[in-house]
Scaffold this active site. Structure first.
Site, mmCIF file in Angstrom:
data_model
loop_
_atom_site.group_PDB
_atom_site.id
_atom_site.type_symbol
_atom_site.label_atom_id
_atom_site.label_comp_id
_atom_site.label_asym_id
_atom_site.label_seq_id
_atom_site.Cartn_x
_atom_site.Cartn_y
_atom_site.Cartn_z
ATOM 1 N N SER A 466 0.809 -1.208 0.000
ATOM 2 C CA SER A 466 0.000 0.000 0.000
ATOM 3 C C SER A 466 0.849 1.267 0.000
ATOM 4 C CB SER A 466 -0.957 -0.043 1.193
ATOM 5 O OG SER A 466 -2.242 0.329 0.820
ATOM 6 N N ASP A 477 10.348 5.976 -9.853
ATOM 7 C CA ASP A 477 9.942 6.754 -11.025
ATOM 8 C C ASP A 477 10.732 8.048 -11.146
ATOM 9 O OD1 ASP A 477 8.075 4.853 -11.772
ATOM 10 O OD2 ASP A 477 6.417 5.828 -10.719
ATOM 11 N N LYS A 491 -0.792 -4.427 -3.152
ATOM 12 C CA LYS A 491 -2.086 -3.906 -2.681
ATOM 13 C C LYS A 491 -2.226 -2.476 -3.193
ATOM 14 C CE LYS A 491 -5.719 -3.349 0.188
ATOM 15 N NZ LYS A 491 -6.002 -1.919 0.066
#
Length: 699
Positions: A466, A477, A491
């Site tokens: 999560s 990124d 998740k």
């Protein structure tokens, strides 16, 4: 909207006892409140779920089969003739649910209950016949029967249960119990199951039906009864007094899915993910067998007053036989903020006569003291504030890089993941959240400036979920640092909790996407550099759950890249592989992972011959022991006589909390968990040096 980013019978009998007709029991029926709740749940799924739910014939077929799996997943009680009168639900279950028609689903449960009750009475009759168990035949018991055909007659199930009874007895015999003890313990087990079965209420059946319906949509959407809703509220407030372990059903067993950071179980170090709990006892009471017990009843047994002790009979995740259990004790406690606070350490790495200092910040969860924050307390606690303090401390120690340790961090407050990322970037987006209507909201760091702009690493494992995945994905990124470890949980969905006229519904309403446009759902975050692990992705993680929502993408957003770690990966992997080849803990993990997979594939059935069972178990455990002792010889540690001693003397898991440092004389004796931390700082140092060399060339 609330964001939860956050288990041939050789007994001589003169007469064969056959179940010819089900025992007559009081029939359970749905209440009007449950009928209304069913309609509301159907509407919530149809109009509120993130996924587009089509209640067509295909859905009805899947929901009906799922209900059968919940009732009798091992095909051990019901006959095909028991199911036949209800087969029409395969095509019209959707219409039935929408109209609140629950009678036939209840009637099918009643049929199962009759068969189950009769079978337990049958087993108890067997035990009352002066049974003497012998284990010298050539039979084997198939362990997984999810795909087996439904039996056409009772004699087929009698043959299966002859074997199951014998296996239950053999399991106890292998733990050195004599025939009298075996019969006594089995009678206690079956009587306990029969007693619990007779206590089933209408609400329990309704919960099973709704579990089948919601489970066809995704694994995180579920109905909570009034009792379960109250329990959920307690868990969310962290005031639950228990052991700090999240449990899930795994067939007839209760399995540990994860440990709460800073909780009693994690601090005790006696439980691991995928362990199975087979009995529960209070400090001075008898052990209660929980095989086949409902999950919420097992949870109730484990809960208790703060400071009291609960005893668990646990089969370790790596055990090759259910007889290899051990009783552990855990003192119940509450989990407070301090137990989950971020903490740091400095690790010294010696290279070419020079000492290099690297920092590691362990972040167990993403927390914030909401009460203090809302009250205007300027010193309220939060993950971001605590990590900021640790960064300043590490910078004062002149560290050459920092590793964020997110292993076993199951998530928490989304706002903290966003603000924490902001410590390492100069404002920008961090995560995209797409709702059920297709709208995308962009979250990010709006504050200018960074607190730390040096070499950065993120250490993750299969239990990083999560909010942890949001942070790791954003760092990756942005090119802000290296992600190391194993693929994360996956998740990537958001749930809301809504009241019904009866109970509540937890509904998947949105999905997380990285700023690159990729979802974290199902696939998780793939590390730049993989570490071996004992956490099996086929047993733990989103992809191991039924009907998990698929991975997909949305449009990426504009963001600036801070670096290009990928250009150094070949060099980093080369030095990492060289170190790992000489690291006994890494070699052990790689070989143990392969061996565990092989053993799982082998253990689809068990012998009911005692000597054969012992030979098979000994052969498999000899392989495990050989691997463990290879590792211990390489580290100069004392070898073990029994594989089961390894867990007590030198825990081999991904949950360790050892706070030693690399200059500690005992480092060579650290478990494999510590090896991950030490290798992560080695890789980060490599990365820092490569970056420095590149900057020098570019001058």
């Amino acid at each position: 909207m609330s964001l939860f980013a956050t288990l041939s019978r050789s007994v001589a009998l003169a007469v064969t006892l056959v179940i010819t007709s089900p025992t007559v029991l009081a029939q359970l029926e749905p209440t009007e409140e449950q009928r209304q709740a069913a309609v509301e749940i159907a509407d919530s799924l149809r109009y509120g779920h993130y996924a587009e739910v089509s209640f067509d014939q295909a859905w009805s077929e899947e929901a009906f089969e799922r209900y059968l799996d919940i009732l009798d997943g091992q095909r051990a009680y019901l006959l095909s003739s028991d199911i036949a009168p209800y087969r029409h639900l395969e095509t019209d279950l959707a219409d039935t649910v929408f109209e609140g028609g629950l009678n036939e689903a209840f009637a099918l449960y009643d049929r199962l209950s009759e068969r189950h009750t009769a079978r337990l009475e049958w087993l108890l009759e067997r035990l009352d016949d002066d049974t003497t168990f012998e284990f010298d035949g050539n039979e084997r018991l198939e362990l997984e029967r999810e795909d087996a055909a439904w039996a056409d007659n009772q004699s087929e199930l009698d043959a299966l249960w002859e074997k199951r009874l014998k296996n239950d007895a053999l399991t106890l015999a292998l733990s050195d119990q004599d025939n009298e003890q075996i019969v006594k313990n089995l009678r206690q087990r079956y009587e306990g199951q029969l007693s619990r079965l007779r206590q089933t209420e209408s609400e329990d059946v309704f919960g099973l039906i709704m579990a089948a319906i919601t489970g066809t949509i995704d694994p995180h959407t579920s109905y909570l009864s009034p009792r379960q809703g109250e329990s959920f509220d307690i868990q969310m407030s962290l005031s639950l007094e228990g052991i700090g372990a999240l449990l899930q059903s795994d067939g007839e067993y209760v399995k540990v899915s994860s440990l709460v950071a800073g909780g009693p179980a994690e601090r005790a170090g006696v439980l691991e993910p995928a362990d199975r709990i087979i009995a529960v006892g209070q400090e001075d009471g008898d052990m209660v067998n929980v095989i086949g017990m409902r999950l919420d009843n097992v949870v109730d047994l484990i809960r208790g007053p703060k400071g009291s002790v609960v005893r668990l009979d646990v089969v370790p995740a790596q055990a090759v036989d259910m007889t290899r259990s051990q009783i552990v004790e855990i003192t119940r406690d509450t989990v407070d903020l301090e137990d989950q606070a971020a903490q740091s350490e400095v690790i010294d790495v010696e290279r070419d006569g020079t000492t290099h200092r690297l920092g590691v910040i362990e972040i167990p969860t993403f927390y914030v003291d909401f009460d203090a924050w809302q009250a205007g307390d300027e010193d309220y606690r939060s993950t971001t504030r605590d990590v900021a303090k640790e960064i300043k401390h590490l910078k004062s120690q002149n560290v050459e890089g920092i590793v964020l340790d997110l292993r076993n961090n199951g998530g928490g407050a989304l706002q903290e993941a966003n603000s924490l990322i902001g410590l390492f970037i100069d404002r920008g987006p961090t995560v995209q959240v797409r709702d059920a209507e297709g709208r995308i909201n962009l979250y990010g760091d709006s504050e200018a400036g960074t607190l730390y702009d040096g070499p950065l690493g993120v250490l993750v494992n299969r239990l990083s979920a999560s909010a942890s995945e949001i942070l790791a994905g954003a760092i990756q990124d942005y090119g802000r640092g290296l992600v190391m470890g194993s693929s994360t949980f996956g998740k990537g969905t958001v749930q809301t909790l809504s009241d019904l006229s009866h109970g509540e519904i937890k509904l998947t309403r949105a999905k997380f996407y990285r700023i690159s446009g990729e979802s974290t759902q199902n696939r998780g975050v793939e590390p730049d550099i993989d570490f071996p692990t004992l956490l099996d992705p086929e047993r733990i993680g989103e992809s191991s759950l039924d009907n998990a929502l698929k991975w997909d993408t949305v449009q990426d957003v504009q963001y600036r890249r801070y670096g290009e770690p990928e250009r150094y990966l070949d060099a980093l992997l080369a030095t990492h592989d060289a170190r790992a080849e000489d690291n006994p803990n890494f070699r052990y993990l790689e070989r143990q992972s392969s061996l565990s997979q092989k053993l799982r594939e082998q253990n689809t059935s068990v012998s009911l011959n005692r000597e054969q069972r012992e030979r098979e178990t000994q052969a498999q455990e000899a392989e495990l022991l050989s691997l463990e002792n290879q590792r211990r010889r390489a580290l100069g540690l004392e070898e073990l006589d029994e594989w089961t001693d390894a867990r007590e003397q030198d825990p081999l898991n991904d949950n360790g909390n050892d706070s030693g440092s690399a200059d500690n004389d005992e480092d060579e004796e650290m478990p494999v968990d510590r090896a991950h931390v030490l290798e992560a700082v080695e890789i980060l140092l490599d990365y820092a040096q490569l970056q420095s060399a590149q900057r020098f060339v570019n001058r």
